[in-house]
Design an enzyme around this catalytic site. Sequence first.
Site, mmCIF file in Angstrom:
data_model
loop_
_atom_site.group_PDB
_atom_site.id
_atom_site.type_symbol
_atom_site.label_atom_id
_atom_site.label_comp_id
_atom_site.label_asym_id
_atom_site.label_seq_id
_atom_site.Cartn_x
_atom_site.Cartn_y
_atom_site.Cartn_z
ATOM 1 N N ASN A 1 37.739 47.656 41.464
ATOM 2 C CA ASN A 1 38.621 48.578 40.744
ATOM 3 C C ASN A 1 38.984 47.943 39.402
ATOM 4 O O ASN A 1 39.780 47.017 39.344
ATOM 5 C CB ASN A 1 39.882 48.823 41.598
ATOM 6 N N GLY B 1 47.637 41.692 42.196
ATOM 7 C CA GLY B 1 47.784 41.081 40.874
ATOM 8 C C GLY B 1 48.757 39.911 40.836
ATOM 9 O O GLY B 1 49.128 39.456 39.759
ATOM 10 N N HIS C 1 46.472 54.842 45.321
ATOM 11 C CA HIS C 1 46.685 53.446 44.922
ATOM 12 C C HIS C 1 48.159 53.242 44.580
ATOM 13 O O HIS C 1 48.791 54.080 43.956
ATOM 14 C CB HIS C 1 45.804 53.090 43.721
ATOM 15 N N LYS D 1 40.677 49.172 37.055
ATOM 16 C CA LYS D 1 41.978 49.646 36.545
ATOM 17 C C LYS D 1 41.803 50.069 35.077
ATOM 18 O O LYS D 1 40.738 50.543 34.708
ATOM 19 C CB LYS D 1 43.044 48.581 36.754
ATOM 20 N N GLU E 1 46.307 47.576 51.169
ATOM 21 C CA GLU E 1 46.656 46.841 49.954
ATOM 22 C C GLU E 1 48.165 46.578 49.920
ATOM 23 O O GLU E 1 48.922 47.430 49.430
ATOM 24 C CB GLU E 1 46.265 47.650 48.713
ATOM 25 N N SER F 1 44.678 40.339 45.466
ATOM 26 C CA SER F 1 44.390 38.953 45.080
ATOM 27 C C SER F 1 43.219 38.346 45.847
ATOM 28 O O SER F 1 43.248 37.163 46.216
ATOM 29 C CB SER F 1 45.653 38.080 45.228
ATOM 30 N N GLU G 1 49.595 51.552 42.421
ATOM 31 C CA GLU G 1 49.961 51.594 40.998
ATOM 32 C C GLU G 1 50.170 53.023 40.528
ATOM 33 O O GLU G 1 50.940 53.274 39.604
ATOM 34 C CB GLU G 1 48.906 50.853 40.160
HETATM 35 P P1 13P Z 1 44.007 42.404 42.463
HETATM 36 O O1 13P Z 1 42.690 42.043 43.126
HETATM 37 O O2 13P Z 1 43.992 42.177 40.973
HETATM 38 O O3 13P Z 1 45.158 41.805 43.165
HETATM 39 O O4 13P Z 1 44.161 43.996 42.616
HETATM 40 C C1 13P Z 1 43.943 44.577 43.849
HETATM 41 C C2 13P Z 1 43.898 46.044 43.669
HETATM 42 O O5 13P Z 1 44.896 46.668 43.313
HETATM 43 C C3 13P Z 1 42.618 46.726 43.898
HETATM 44 O O6 13P Z 1 42.764 48.102 43.911
#
Ligand code: 13P
Length: 271
Positions: A9, A190, A105, A11, A184, A229, A107
């Site tokens: 992903n 992150g 997601h 983002k 997740e 992560s 976010e």
């Molecule tokens: P990170 O791998 O940067 O922690 O992000 C995970 C994520 O949100 C994948 O959708």
Amino acid sequence: MRKPLVAGNWKMNSPTESSTILLENILHHTDQLKKMIKDLNTSSAIDIAIFPPAVYLREAQEILTGSGIHWGTQNVSAFDEGPYTGEISAAMIEGFGCEYVLIGHSERRCLYETLELDQTVLDKIVAQKYEMATRHNLTPIICIGETADDYEANKTEEVIARLLDVLIAHKGPKALSETVLAYEPVWAIGTGKSATPEWAQDVHSFMRERIAKHDKATAESLQILYGGSVKADNAAAIFAKPDVDGGLIGGASLDVEEFIHICFAAALKAS
Ligand code: 13P
């Protein structure tokens, strides 16, 4: 044996020029990965999917078609068409050769969709998006995870059960066999602070058992990814757990070498 899936992903990262380079590099490194997988002497392999920002879907389609790597979008509208400024429909996504779509997601939930809505309404929107995706031959990767506050309050299972129950009630448990779930934990995204392999295993096993109460075969065949992560140095330990079927990778998917190492860790599981 469930086939591992590694999904990258991106983002809202990568400007135009580097998105093309990144896709080409992934393609190039995937050829190496395929050779390495062959050396592992395994008949099974893994699936790889890339989720660039939607404006780069044309590049993804041009570069990845025929490569065996899949691609998809980071979101989909809950509606078919109409006055929904800024939204992208499942039909439009299908037109770019996408096979997957990320839904729910954290976010999106935290930054944009929480406005005045409580989590139960959000779960219903996720279910509506799930409906749209499957209607247009897209495999939804449905993200579920608890916040740091939920985690501290020991509410992980409660949060996860709530969304799973909404999804099951929406289309019946069998329909979940056409989806992928991604656990997740929001506190791991992150932050560099991944869940331990044991914690991921416990939550994945809880998810599988919850679905098995309705439909054992679906629960057994369903891919459940871990995201939060995941890096080259922790992927193998997390993927080695029996109920972890690969990963949803954020930051590390922007670094080709790192991403391919993570894919290799998934291939090791398949061998
Ligand atoms: P990170 O791998 O940067 O922690 O992000 C995970 C994520 O949100 C994948 O959708």
